[in-house]
Design a protein around this motif. Structure first.
Motif, mmCIF file in Angstrom:
data_model
loop_
_atom_site.group_PDB
_atom_site.id
_atom_site.type_symbol
_atom_site.label_atom_id
_atom_site.label_comp_id
_atom_site.label_asym_id
_atom_site.label_seq_id
_atom_site.Cartn_x
_atom_site.Cartn_y
_atom_site.Cartn_z
ATOM 1 N N UNK A 11 3.899 -9.032 -18.729
ATOM 2 C CA UNK A 11 3.715 -10.129 -17.379
ATOM 3 C C UNK A 11 2.306 -9.057 -16.634
ATOM 4 N N UNK A 12 2.065 -10.033 -15.523
ATOM 5 C CA UNK A 12 0.979 -9.196 -14.958
ATOM 6 C C UNK A 12 1.568 -9.923 -13.474
ATOM 7 N N UNK A 13 1.495 -8.671 -12.048
ATOM 8 C CA UNK A 13 1.871 -8.415 -10.291
ATOM 9 C C UNK A 13 0.900 -8.973 -9.994
ATOM 10 N N UNK A 14 0.475 -9.237 -8.737
ATOM 11 C CA UNK A 14 -0.016 -8.967 -8.264
ATOM 12 C C UNK A 14 0.368 -8.463 -6.743
ATOM 13 N N UNK A 15 0.714 -7.600 -6.187
ATOM 14 C CA UNK A 15 1.238 -7.695 -4.767
ATOM 15 C C UNK A 15 0.169 -7.684 -3.421
ATOM 16 N N UNK A 16 0.307 -8.316 -2.484
ATOM 17 C CA UNK A 16 -0.449 -8.422 -2.136
ATOM 18 C C UNK A 16 0.157 -7.960 -0.893
ATOM 19 N N UNK A 17 -0.731 -7.752 0.569
ATOM 20 C CA UNK A 17 0.335 -7.106 1.757
ATOM 21 C C UNK A 17 -0.627 -7.648 2.981
ATOM 22 N N UNK A 18 -0.359 -8.597 4.000
ATOM 23 C CA UNK A 18 -1.170 -9.028 5.255
ATOM 24 C C UNK A 18 -0.427 -7.764 5.911
ATOM 25 N N UNK A 19 -1.899 -6.765 6.295
ATOM 26 C CA UNK A 19 -2.093 -5.966 7.542
ATOM 27 C C UNK A 19 -2.314 -6.766 8.846
ATOM 28 N N UNK A 20 -1.088 -6.113 9.996
ATOM 29 C CA UNK A 20 -1.680 -6.972 10.564
ATOM 30 C C UNK A 20 -1.184 -6.206 11.905
ATOM 31 N N UNK A 21 -0.021 -5.416 11.851
ATOM 32 C CA UNK A 21 0.437 -4.995 13.193
ATOM 33 C C UNK A 21 0.124 -3.077 13.161
ATOM 34 N N UNK B 175 1.476 -1.154 10.901
ATOM 35 C CA UNK B 175 1.852 -0.500 9.680
ATOM 36 C C UNK B 175 1.128 0.249 8.515
ATOM 37 N N UNK B 176 -0.081 0.098 9.321
ATOM 38 C CA UNK B 176 -1.141 1.620 8.486
ATOM 39 C C UNK B 176 0.516 3.148 7.926
ATOM 40 N N UNK B 177 1.409 3.905 9.131
ATOM 41 C CA UNK B 177 1.871 4.408 8.314
ATOM 42 C C UNK B 177 2.856 4.146 8.111
ATOM 43 N N UNK B 178 3.221 2.946 8.039
ATOM 44 C CA UNK B 178 4.606 2.087 7.128
ATOM 45 C C UNK B 178 4.027 1.982 5.084
ATOM 46 N N UNK B 179 2.424 2.008 5.366
ATOM 47 C CA UNK B 179 1.800 1.876 4.539
ATOM 48 C C UNK B 179 2.078 3.316 3.259
ATOM 49 N N UNK B 180 1.679 3.723 4.432
ATOM 50 C CA UNK B 180 2.158 5.597 4.125
ATOM 51 C C UNK B 180 3.003 5.708 3.270
ATOM 52 N N UNK B 181 4.574 5.746 4.196
ATOM 53 C CA UNK B 181 5.361 6.042 4.046
ATOM 54 C C UNK B 181 5.345 5.125 2.752
ATOM 55 N N UNK B 182 5.391 4.180 2.413
ATOM 56 C CA UNK B 182 5.964 4.064 0.462
ATOM 57 C C UNK B 182 4.913 4.470 -0.312
ATOM 58 N N UNK B 183 3.927 4.496 -0.279
ATOM 59 C CA UNK B 183 2.916 5.040 -0.438
ATOM 60 C C UNK B 183 3.122 4.706 -2.182
ATOM 61 N N UNK B 184 2.601 3.290 -2.325
ATOM 62 C CA UNK B 184 2.482 2.662 -3.245
ATOM 63 C C UNK B 184 1.406 2.792 -4.244
ATOM 64 N N UNK B 185 1.781 3.308 -5.421
ATOM 65 C CA UNK B 185 1.085 3.903 -6.139
ATOM 66 C C UNK B 185 0.728 3.215 -6.991
ATOM 67 N N UNK B 186 0.481 1.623 -7.204
ATOM 68 C CA UNK B 186 0.137 0.420 -8.187
ATOM 69 C C UNK B 186 -1.036 -0.223 -7.433
ATOM 70 N N UNK B 187 -2.241 -1.236 -8.188
ATOM 71 C CA UNK B 187 -3.161 -1.713 -7.470
ATOM 72 C C UNK B 187 -2.351 -2.589 -6.648
ATOM 73 N N UNK B 188 -3.096 -2.765 -4.948
ATOM 74 C CA UNK B 188 -2.413 -4.093 -4.861
ATOM 75 C C UNK B 188 -4.027 -5.034 -4.027
ATOM 76 N N UNK B 189 -3.445 -5.996 -3.224
ATOM 77 C CA UNK B 189 -4.757 -6.626 -2.418
ATOM 78 C C UNK B 189 -4.181 -6.528 -1.246
ATOM 79 N N UNK B 190 -4.826 -6.456 0.239
ATOM 80 C CA UNK B 190 -4.446 -5.741 1.208
ATOM 81 C C UNK B 190 -5.585 -6.933 1.823
ATOM 82 N N UNK B 191 -4.799 -7.231 2.815
ATOM 83 C CA UNK B 191 -5.518 -8.897 3.754
ATOM 84 C C UNK B 191 -5.302 -8.710 4.673
ATOM 85 N N UNK B 192 -6.679 -7.877 5.668
ATOM 86 C CA UNK B 192 -6.671 -6.801 6.911
ATOM 87 C C UNK B 192 -6.854 -8.054 7.875
#
Length: 806
Positions: free
Chosen positions: A23-33, A36-53
């Protein structure tokens, strides 16, 4: 039995190495607050994703945006202020979209083409503005409620079970799922898509998912363990565009013009075609293949020559559109919400319709060397059908048979009703798949011609009941009919349809259906438009199928529907490079080879078991073949030879005879003819000693022996015949008894011949009121004249004559 043991062991080994497409998964994040930058850095997501800024976030955190982009992720716009765009003035909305696009392009140094609306609040005005500003892809809609025809939509996924949206807000805030329940829910969404490779677009917000980051971590690990992949939006589109162009085909429509086989082969080769979709039955119900000896087998003759010439040939069937059968068996027809029976459409809820269709498919697969089956009109004509008794009964069963008023179904039970219809269409395609699987040919392809708009808009899906995602589970090839002129769309609509089809169909082969005809009273396609549509389709899909061959090459009987010769010249030149001379062999990957090997092993086991049964002469009472009761009484003493002689020699037909024949056809019914065929086979076996090989050769020429070897095996299992180890066939005492009983009740060869002859004839009825001709069929009790717009009894016809359908 040692042989069976080894075969079973081999099958287990082979199946152990087989795994379905990942299967294929398209992770996407709505980056608004702000955080959010610090939270993304701490989660350290190591797979490709799409970020709506969000634009405001980008202004304050350009380093975060730049870093996400540099890591290979896709960056999209989430507007500037996170206000509801639908509530803004046109000018303010346009400014938000333009300013954010410019800002993100300056930060990333890359073109900005993706967008997701705040709150997923979206409309046509926003879509039109996005296209005007250079955006190409949107992800603002829920998969189940998609309604996008303007910009290419990659929607947020929904559950196939209950329509819940795959977003952290829905899972944790609205549904208040625990972390364990949320993880299981996500796994289920992955599993339901894995079989076809359909992508899972999962929407998240850093401020929400951060509180449940363990769920995301475990889900990522689970997908990796399953062999799945994570892709950004751009990566998914890139993968989508790497599909190799494999097929160029035509629908060959016998109802449009006479087909010259030599010319067809020569012209198809001239444009490097690979596949021919050959009409087996037309939209009026006329059959072009042989059901019985003496039929003009136009389908079979052309098929043989096409196969010799190296083409792949698919039998083209209009599944539920069949006026001929709908009026032989009115109880098989769809019914509209006013209670009126259709004279054109068959109901997928009727089990006898399924039997008739699968019986026809078995006949085609037994008699002809086909490469595929092409399903057309596998749908409802509109939202107002099907209110037939079987449909209403099964719908009421969903509500424990409580009283449901038919006139309130579309108002009070609309969503459940549309899902009910969708399931009927999907179940019919599933039944076709099961029927084809009986023949064990893994190279055989089932394709379906689908309404293109149903891939884009949920209202179209509701209207026609073609759920691409569900149908893809049982199809090998999906052909959206992307007739852009007919749908009043521009050429770029073809690309929107393809990407949406690919999203819903996953890894299934997608061919673009293109119009190659003119419709002068409605629209006319220019040479440039034709060429541009071909180039666009060839660049994105795995193939093109043109409707239709005759009009493309200028052979259509209605001249102003034909294309210019310049279009053929273009295809000759352009397709030479695309298809490299018409050949583009498909390489089998390891998984496909394993699947083929497993199927072979299972087939051998079945064959060995059948041999064992025959050798031991096992004929228990578990099988039965009930003699049809109650409908032979009036017909067993009829002189069918005299009736046949009279009909074949008469210029005009007495209305009384038409009513008599209509009664015979309706009394017997298509379903019961299957019993006649078994009796015919038994009669042949009883008349002479015959071997299995000789019988197989002989049945090809018999009327409507639709199952070949399978029919012989059925008779053996029922205990009607015995096949010894040398392949000699004899009728058993039980077989003789059944044949005798059928003879006493009216079975005769001439009866079968009489029935089949009537089914290939058309009546020309001259209306007694306006004297205009009406095309009718033997099973009509009355007729509707479109000139005087009235229904008349057959007795009121001025005259009736026969026109035989060739």
């Amino acid at each position: 039995m040692r042989f069976l043991k080894y075969l079973t062991l081999l099958t287990i080994i082979v199946l152990a190495g087989f795994k379905a497409d990942a299967g294929t998964v398209l992770l996407s994040f709505d980056v608004e607050k702000t955080g959010d930058g610090n939270k993304l850095e701490q989660m350290n997501i190591d797979v490709p994703a799409t970020y709506f800024i969000l634009g405001k976030f980008a202004e304050e955190n350009s380093d975060v945006v730049k870093s996400l982009s540099d890591k290979g992720n896709t960056i999209g716009s989430h507007a500037y202020s996170h206000d509801n765009l639908k509530e803004m003035s046109q000018g303010a909305m346009r400014l938000e979209l333009k300013a954010t696009k410019k800002l993100l392009e300056e930060i990333t140094g890359k073109p900005l083409v993706w967008f997701r609306a705040p709150f997923l609040e979206f409309n046509e005005s926003i879509a039109e503005t996005l296209v005007e500003l250079g955006y190409k892809y949107d992800s603002s809609e829920h998969e189940q409620w998609r309604q996008q025809r303007i910009i290419t939509e990659i929607p947020v996924s929904s559950s196939d079970e209950d329509g819940k949206t795959a977003s952290d807000y829905d899972i944790f805030i609205q549904e208040k799922m625990s972390d364990d329940d949320a993880l299981n829910w996500l796994k289920q969404r992955y599993i339901e898509r894995e079989s076809t490779g359909r992508p899972l677009m999962f929407l998240m917000h850093p401020s929400i998912i951060y509180e449940h980051k363990g769920v995301l971590e475990k889900f990522i690990q689970y997908v990796k363990e399953q062999g799945g992949e994570f892709l950004s939006g751009d990566e998914w589109l890139k993968k989508d565009r790497t599909q190799s162009f494999k097929r160029l085909g035509f629908w060959v429509d016998f109802s449009v013009s006479t087909v010259d086989t030599e010319k067809l082969i020569k012209e198809a080769k001239s444009v490097h075609a690979t596949d021919i979709f050959l009409m087996a039955t037309d939209q009026e119900g006329h059959e072009y293949f042989a059901r019985k000896e003496g039929d003009d087998d136009r389908f079979g003759k052309i098929l043989t020559e096409l196969k010799k010439a190296g083409f792949k040939v698919h039998a083209w069937l209009p599944m539920l559109l069949n006026p001929k059968i709908a009026q032989i068996n009115k109880e098989w027809a769809m019914v509209d919400n006013s209670g009126m029976q259709s004279i054109y459409w068959l109901s997928p809820f009727n089990p006898e319709v399924k039997f008739y269709l699968t019986d026809t498919i078995r006949h085609l697969l037994t008699k002809y060397e086909l490469d595929g089956l092409n399903l057309d009109y596998i749908r409802f004509p509109d939202i107002a059908h099907d209110f037939s008794p079987n449909a209403l009964k099964s719908f009421k069963e969903r509500y424990n048979n409580k009283i449901i008023q038919r006139d309130k179904i579309l108002s009070e039970h609309y969503t459940d009703w549309t899902k009910h219809r969708e399931k009927a269409i999907t179940e019919l395609v599933k039944t076709v798949r099961e029927t084809v699987n009986e023949f064990g040919n893994d190279d055989f392809k089932i394709s379906a011609d689908l309404i293109a708009d149903s891939s884009l808009h949920y209202r179209s899906t509701e209207k026609f009941s073609q759920n691409y995602s569900e149908l893809a589970k049982y199809l090998d090839i999906i052909i959206p009919m992307s007739y852009f002129k007919n749908d009043r769309q521009d050429i770029n609509w073809i690309e929107k349809v393809y990407h949406s089809t690919r999203y819903h169909a996953g890894n299934k082969e997608v061919l673009t259906g293109l119009a190659s005809y003119q419709q002068p009273k409605e629209w006319k396609m220019t040479d440039r438009e034709f060429a541009e549509s071909v180039k666009l389709a060839a660049n994105i899909s795995e193939g093109i199928v043109f409707y239709n061959y005759a009009n493309l090459f200028g052979h259509g009987e209605t001249a102003d529907w034909n294309m210019n010769s310049a279009n053929v010249d273009f295809l000759k030149d352009y397709m030479k490079d695309v298809l490299k001379g018409g050949t583009n062999p498909v390489k089998l990957d390891r998984k496909t080879k394993l699947a083929l090997a497993a199927s072979t092993c299972l087939f051998l086991i079945f064959a060995a078991l059948l041999i064992a049964i025959r050798r031991k002469d096992i004929h228990g009472n578990d099988f039965s073949d009930e003699e049809p009761k109650g409908y032979f009484v009036e017909i067993k003493d009829m002189e069918f030879k005299k009736m046949e002689s009279y009909i074949s020699s008469s210029d005009k037909i007495d209305p009384v005879l038409v009513k008599k024949v209509s009664g015979i056809l309706k009394k017997i019914g298509v379903h019961n003819i299957s019993h006649f065929r078994k009796m015919l086979l038994l009669q042949i076996i009883s008349e002479t000693s015959i071997t299995l090989n000789d019988l197989q050769k002989k049945i090809i020429t018999l009327p409507n022996i639709t199952s070949g070897l399978r029919r012989i095996e059925e008779l053996a299992l029922l205990g009607f015949i015995h096949i010894d180890s040398q392949g000699n066939i004899t009728i058993t005492e039980l077989g003789k008894e059944v044949l005798k009983k059928s003879g006493n009740n009216g079975y005769r060869r001439e009866l079968i011949q009489f029935i089949d002859n009537r089914l290939v004839e058309q009546l020309i009825i001259i209306c007694g009121k306006c004297e205009e001709p009406v095309h009718g069929l033997w099973f009509w009790e009355d007729f509707e004249c479109y000139s005087c717009k009235a229904k008349h009894k057959m007795d009121d016809a001025k005259s009736i004559r026969i026109q035989r359908v060739q």
